[in-house]
Design a protein around this motif. Structure first.
Motif, PDB file in Angstrom:
ATOM      1  N   ALA A 150       0.866  -1.342  -0.001  1.00 43.15           N
ATOM      2  CA  ALA A 150       0.106  -0.020  -0.024  1.00 43.15           C
ATOM      3  C   ALA A 150       0.692   1.011   0.100  1.00 43.15           C
ATOM      4  CB  ALA A 150      -0.990   0.011   1.075  1.00 43.15           C
ATOM      5  N   LEU A 151       2.178   1.138  -0.093  1.00 40.68           N
ATOM      6  CA  LEU A 151       2.973   2.427   0.021  1.00 40.68           C
ATOM      7  C   LEU A 151       3.499   2.731  -1.402  1.00 40.68           C
ATOM      8  CD1 LEU A 151       5.422   1.404   2.821  1.00 40.68           C
ATOM      9  CD2 LEU A 151       3.288   2.338   3.109  1.00 40.68           C
ATOM     10  N   ASP A 152       3.668   4.138  -1.368  1.00 41.59           N
ATOM     11  CA  ASP A 152       4.099   4.530  -2.860  1.00 41.59           C
ATOM     12  C   ASP A 152       5.572   4.031  -3.150  1.00 41.59           C
ATOM     13  OD1 ASP A 152       5.874   6.538  -1.885  1.00 41.59           O
ATOM     14  OD2 ASP A 152       4.263   7.713  -1.037  1.00 41.59           O
ATOM     15  N   LEU A 153       6.068   3.888  -4.349  1.00 38.54           N
ATOM     16  CA  LEU A 153       7.189   3.589  -4.806  1.00 38.54           C
ATOM     17  C   LEU A 153       8.565   4.084  -3.934  1.00 38.54           C
ATOM     18  CD1 LEU A 153       8.498   1.954  -7.059  1.00 38.54           C
ATOM     19  CD2 LEU A 153       9.054   4.041  -8.202  1.00 38.54           C
ATOM     20  N   LYS A 154       8.629   5.154  -3.772  1.00 32.30           N
ATOM     21  CA  LYS A 154       9.969   5.735  -3.072  1.00 32.30           C
ATOM     22  C   LYS A 154       9.984   5.051  -1.733  1.00 32.30           C
ATOM     23  CE  LYS A 154      13.480   8.412  -3.193  1.00 32.30           C
ATOM     24  NZ  LYS A 154      14.589   7.876  -4.189  1.00 32.30           N
ATOM     25  N   LEU A 155       8.772   5.186  -0.820  1.00 31.32           N
ATOM     26  CA  LEU A 155       8.791   4.716   0.492  1.00 31.32           C
ATOM     27  C   LEU A 155       9.070   3.232   0.478  1.00 31.32           C
ATOM     28  CD1 LEU A 155       7.896   6.569   2.781  1.00 31.32           C
ATOM     29  CD2 LEU A 155       5.615   5.676   2.626  1.00 31.32           C
ATOM     30  N   MET A 180      11.624   1.122   2.669  1.00 37.70           N
ATOM     31  CA  MET A 180      11.475   0.161   3.684  1.00 37.70           C
ATOM     32  C   MET A 180      11.972  -1.217   3.217  1.00 37.70           C
ATOM     33  SD  MET A 180       9.815   1.098   6.046  1.00 37.70           S
ATOM     34  CE  MET A 180       8.835  -0.268   7.007  1.00 37.70           C
ATOM     35  N   GLN A 181      12.351  -1.364   2.031  1.00 39.60           N
ATOM     36  CA  GLN A 181      12.839  -2.802   1.570  1.00 39.60           C
ATOM     37  C   GLN A 181      14.273  -2.828   2.296  1.00 39.60           C
ATOM     38  OE1 GLN A 181      12.760  -2.867  -2.638  1.00 39.60           O
ATOM     39  NE2 GLN A 181      10.570  -2.936  -2.630  1.00 39.60           N
ATOM     40  N   TYR A 182      14.992  -1.581   2.088  1.00 35.13           N
ATOM     41  CA  TYR A 182      16.373  -1.580   3.020  1.00 35.13           C
ATOM     42  C   TYR A 182      16.434  -1.722   4.051  1.00 35.13           C
ATOM     43  CZ  TYR A 182      17.927  -0.296  -1.908  1.00 35.13           C
ATOM     44  OH  TYR A 182      18.014  -0.311  -3.417  1.00 35.13           O
ATOM     45  N   GLU A 183      15.447  -1.012   4.869  1.00 33.79           N
ATOM     46  CA  GLU A 183      15.188  -0.820   6.350  1.00 33.79           C
ATOM     47  C   GLU A 183      14.897  -2.372   6.696  1.00 33.79           C
ATOM     48  OE1 GLU A 183      13.102   2.100   7.932  1.00 33.79           O
ATOM     49  OE2 GLU A 183      13.859   3.607   6.580  1.00 33.79           O
ATOM     50  N   LEU A 184      13.897  -3.150   6.221  1.00 29.51           N
ATOM     51  CA  LEU A 184      13.379  -4.340   6.694  1.00 29.51           C
ATOM     52  C   LEU A 184      14.677  -5.398   6.525  1.00 29.51           C
ATOM     53  CD1 LEU A 184      10.062  -4.986   4.853  1.00 29.51           C
ATOM     54  CD2 LEU A 184      10.591  -4.734   7.463  1.00 29.51           C
ATOM     55  N   LYS A 185      15.419  -5.297   5.397  1.00 30.08           N
ATOM     56  CA  LYS A 185      16.468  -6.022   5.351  1.00 30.08           C
ATOM     57  C   LYS A 185      17.593  -5.950   6.499  1.00 30.08           C
ATOM     58  CE  LYS A 185      19.023  -9.132   3.630  1.00 30.08           C
ATOM     59  NZ  LYS A 185      18.593 -10.699   3.865  1.00 30.08           N
ATOM     60  N   GLU A 186      17.668  -4.627   6.638  1.00 25.05           N
ATOM     61  CA  GLU A 186      18.643  -4.165   7.680  1.00 25.05           C
ATOM     62  C   GLU A 186      18.367  -4.686   9.248  1.00 25.05           C
ATOM     63  OE1 GLU A 186      21.403  -2.872   6.920  1.00 25.05           O
ATOM     64  OE2 GLU A 186      22.251  -3.099   8.746  1.00 25.05           O
ATOM     65  N   MET A 187      16.951  -4.628   9.405  1.00 26.34           N
ATOM     66  CA  MET A 187      16.411  -4.972  10.692  1.00 26.34           C
ATOM     67  C   MET A 187      16.630  -6.498  10.672  1.00 26.34           C
ATOM     68  SD  MET A 187      12.887  -3.141  11.354  1.00 26.34           S
ATOM     69  CE  MET A 187      12.873  -1.478  10.736  1.00 26.34           C
ATOM     70  N   GLN A 188      16.200  -7.162   9.566  1.00 28.24           N
ATOM     71  CA  GLN A 188      16.340  -8.747   9.805  1.00 28.24           C
ATOM     72  C   GLN A 188      17.793  -9.058  10.099  1.00 28.24           C
ATOM     73  OE1 GLN A 188      17.635 -11.178   7.250  1.00 28.24           O
ATOM     74  NE2 GLN A 188      17.127 -12.468   8.474  1.00 28.24           N
ATOM     75  N   ARG A 189      18.754  -8.364   9.361  1.00 29.01           N
ATOM     76  CA  ARG A 189      20.153  -8.791   9.705  1.00 29.01           C
ATOM     77  C   ARG A 189      20.420  -8.383  11.178  1.00 29.01           C
ATOM     78  NH1 ARG A 189      22.869  -7.913   4.348  1.00 29.01           N
ATOM     79  NH2 ARG A 189      21.655  -5.961   4.423  1.00 29.01           N
ATOM     80  N   THR A 190      20.276  -7.388  11.699  1.00 26.31           N
ATOM     81  CA  THR A 190      20.669  -7.029  13.022  1.00 26.31           C
ATOM     82  C   THR A 190      20.129  -7.710  14.038  1.00 26.31           C
ATOM     83  OG1 THR A 190      19.281  -5.078  12.799  1.00 26.31           O
ATOM     84  CG2 THR A 190      21.607  -4.506  12.686  1.00 26.31           C
ATOM     85  N   LEU A 191      18.722  -7.965  13.825  1.00 25.69           N
ATOM     86  CA  LEU A 191      17.690  -8.510  14.986  1.00 25.69           C
ATOM     87  C   LEU A 191      17.976 -10.064  14.990  1.00 25.69           C
ATOM     88  CD1 LEU A 191      14.463  -6.617  14.656  1.00 25.69           C
ATOM     89  CD2 LEU A 191      16.199  -6.272  16.435  1.00 25.69           C
TER      90      LEU A 191
END
Lengths: 275, 380
Positions: free
Chosen positions: B197-202, B206-217
């Motif tokens: 439901a998010l626009d392209l930029k967002l 979020m894709q990068y942030e999710l990946k980063e979160m998964q790695r760190t957590l």
């Protein structure tokens, strides 16, 4: 607001002024006057002597009856009505509209007629007894139980409808989210479903409470005149042209109504649950 | 991946709605700390699999095994799994911080005492008991609050504690939903098209942030999407699905470069699929030309489907070219140009940095390692 809408709203504004604002204003004025059967409109003057009425024993008992029955009716309607509305929401039945139609079906017959029939089948000899061979209600006509039953029977549909509307608006994903976050079904109900349907409960409560508080036909018929509500006194005062007395009591009821609406707007700012 | 512990095992699970099989005998093992994506068009059964793992759907056949235990009949609230729902499903009657703390706030004290452990609670009591003695319950409440704030900090929303959820933008709601799930420290986080439901930029952020979160957590993320680009960006492994059946399971790279069939090749990005013949070892013939290839073993003379990604063509001088075709369509895509080149009646999609005019002849060659071949499926 749009100009066209303003024009369209005009007929209703006229209607509202003639049939609501003017009578309320008249009532307010009369409640502070000495107008009654022995005084003509030309001799009308400001008077507060009839305010003694408010502290008369009969008035206080009538108010007590009205409030007590209104609270009891609201409480029973809430408990039973919420349960019924929740069951309708949970039912797997495809056409829920039909279920809701059953809820409002009694409203299709005239209120007085319905109440008269109710008191009839609550008395000793009635048509149901001759058909079934026994009395369903026993002989409760004229008792407070009969009045309470009649009030709940008449006004609970309003509770069911407004609670159902509120329940239906709850996104099922929210319930799934609660389960997902570790809540058991009962806790899910109290933490998610009930708070989100609370607006409907408030709306429904007011829709049950107000007519019960101000009504007079149901208690009069079902109690056979034994239990007097404030509405019955107002009716009597107007019949015997004690206008200032009647108006005064009506103003007191009006204050209750305004208070309730204030309460409603506090919980339901958008008026979502009002059908 | 092989030396990691299996966290979730799906064994022969099936589920049908109205006699239509939406998940058909699926076997899948999900390991600790991996980012796995279920990819496929809507109706391919990916969400059904997710909901079976979450516990909202009971499989008709097969087993859902988590941490070595059969979870088939366990209700959602008893699973160490949390979901980020497609439309977030935030509680509108609570503010942001109470949405995040919702799960922990409604746990039993026994659960919370185990969740935080004796030592952490003792430390918190010592920290709070400066003036007067503090009860265990109060310490736990304080820990929940701190954790919730921490989770909101993680999703960069720590300034919004008291905000009503309907006063947040879609992206912010998305983050709250994420924090609400993460604060419970699940072993597995399920994400059901959370970025749709998010626009392209967002969405890209979020894709990068999710990946980063998964790695760190170090939490296992199981992500469901129909967007192949999203899957490529984030995943450690991708499962491509079609009509309730797993088509291919592998790293983004292997799925992109070595699709197992036409369906996968078409679904994962733009591609050219040509019918050819495997002449003999390391030699394949298509479009009437022999090409050197490597790494495939078919029968000599067997028909094969040849897959060439548009960017794998080398554009060369006409003399050096193995294929020559006329440019019939061109599109400027910013970084590169996209051309459709007509070669012997076949339209090839070619990406290159060079620019050509419509109608101009283009010479193409392909390196042996860029040629990928698939077995011809029956009925095609």
């Amino acid at each position: 607001m749009n100009k066209e809408f303003k024009v369209l709203a005009k007929p209703y504004m006229v209607w509202l002024s003639i049939l609501v604002f003017v009578p309320i204003l008249a009532m307010l004025v009369i409640s502070f006057s000495n107008l009654n059967s022995s005084v003509s409109i030309g001799e009308m003057s400001l008077s507060l002597t009839h305010f003694d009425l408010l502290w008369e024993r009969s008035t206080i008992i009538a108010f007590r009856n009205s409030l007590l029955f209104a609270f009891a009716t609201t409480l029973i309607s809430f408990v039973l009505g919420y349960f019924i509305a929740y069951e309708i929401k949970l039912s797997k039945f495809k056409n829920k509209f039909i279920l809701l139609t059953f809820v409002i079906l009694p409203m299709w017959s005239n209120l007085i007629l319905r109440t008269e029939s109710l008191t009839n089948i609550m008395s000793e000899n009635n048509i149901l007894k001759s058909i079934l061979g026994f009395n369903i209600f026993g002989n409760i006509s004229g008792t407070w139980v009969a009045v309470l039953f009649g009030l709940v029977f008449t006004y609970m549909p309003f509770m069911i409808l407004s609670v159902y509307t509120a329940l239906e608006k709850i996104d099922y994903a929210l319930e799934e989210a609660a389960l997902d976050l570790g809540l058991r079904p009962i806790k899910k109900f109290w933490k998610v479903v009930f708070p989100l349907s609370f607006k409907g409960v408030v709306t429904g409560s007011i829709m049950v409470f107000l007519p019960t508080l101000a009504g007079f036909a149901i208690p009069k018929i079902l109690s056979r005149g034994r239990i007097v509500f404030i509405g019955n006194i107002i009716e009597q005062k107007f019949i015997y042209t004690n206008y200032n007395h009647g108006a005064l009591l009506a103003v007191v009821i009006l204050i209750f109504i305004l208070g309730s609406i204030l309460l409603l707007t506090k919980f339901d700012k958008e008026g979502e649950t009002l059908l | 991946m092989e030396n990691k512990n299996a966290l979730i095992e799906l064994k022969n699970i099936s589920k049908s709605y109205d006699d239509e099989l939406v998940v058909n005998n699926v076997n899948l093992t999900i390991y600790e700390n991996e980012f796995l994506t279920l990819l496929g068009p809507s109706g391919c059964g990916k969400t059904t699999i997710l909901r079976m793992i979450a516990g909202f759907i009971v499989p008709e056949a097969g087993e859902v095994i988590i941490n070595g235990k059969n979870f088939n009949d366990l209700p959602p609230y008893a699973r160490p799994i949390h979901t980020v729902f497609q439309k977030y499903a935030l509680f509108p009657h609570l503010d942001v911080i109470n949405n995040v703390a919702f799960g922990l706030n409604n746990r039993s004290w026994d659960y919370l005492e185990k969740f935080y452990g004796e030592e952490k609670i003792k430390n918190e009591i010592a920290l709070l008991s400066t003036k007067k003695e503090v009860s265990i319950k109060k310490a736990i409440k304080s820990l929940i609050y701190k954790d919730s704030v921490q989770a909101l900090k993680l999703v960069k929303l720590d300034g919004f504690l008291k905000r009503k959820v309907d006063q947040l933008s879609g992206g912010q709601q998305q983050r709250v939903a994420l924090a609400r799930a993460l604060v419970n420290k699940p072993q597995i986080l399920l994400l059901d098209e959370p970025l749709a439901a998010l626009d392209l930029k967002l969405r890209q952020n979020m894709q990068y942030e999710l990946k980063e979160m998964q790695r760190t957590l170090g939490i296992t993320f199981l992500f469901v999407t129909h967007d192949q680009e999203e899957a490529m960006t984030m995943s450690d492994r991708i499962v491509v699905m079609k009509e309730g059946v797993i088509q291919q399971l592998g790293t983004p790279k292997s799925i992109y470069n070595e699709p197992i069939n036409r369906y996968v090749a078409n679904f994962i990005g733009e591609t050219n699929i040509l019918r050819g013949t495997y002449v003999k070892k390391d030699l394949v013939n298509f479009l009437g030309v022999d090409f050197a290839c490597m790494g495939y073993n078919f029968l000599d003379g067997e028909e094969v489907d040849v897959v060439i990604r548009p960017e794998d063509f080398d554009v060369v001088n006409l003399e050096k070219a193995k294929l020559v075709g006329e440019c019939v369509f061109s599109l400027f895509k910013g970084v590169h140009n996209e051309y459709e080149v007509m070669v012997k009646g076949e339209k090839l999609l070619v990406h290159t940095y060079e620019s050509y005019e419509l109608g101009q002849l283009i010479g193409l060659t392909i390196d042996p390692y860029e040629i990928h071949m698939m077995k011809v499926e029956k009925g095609e």
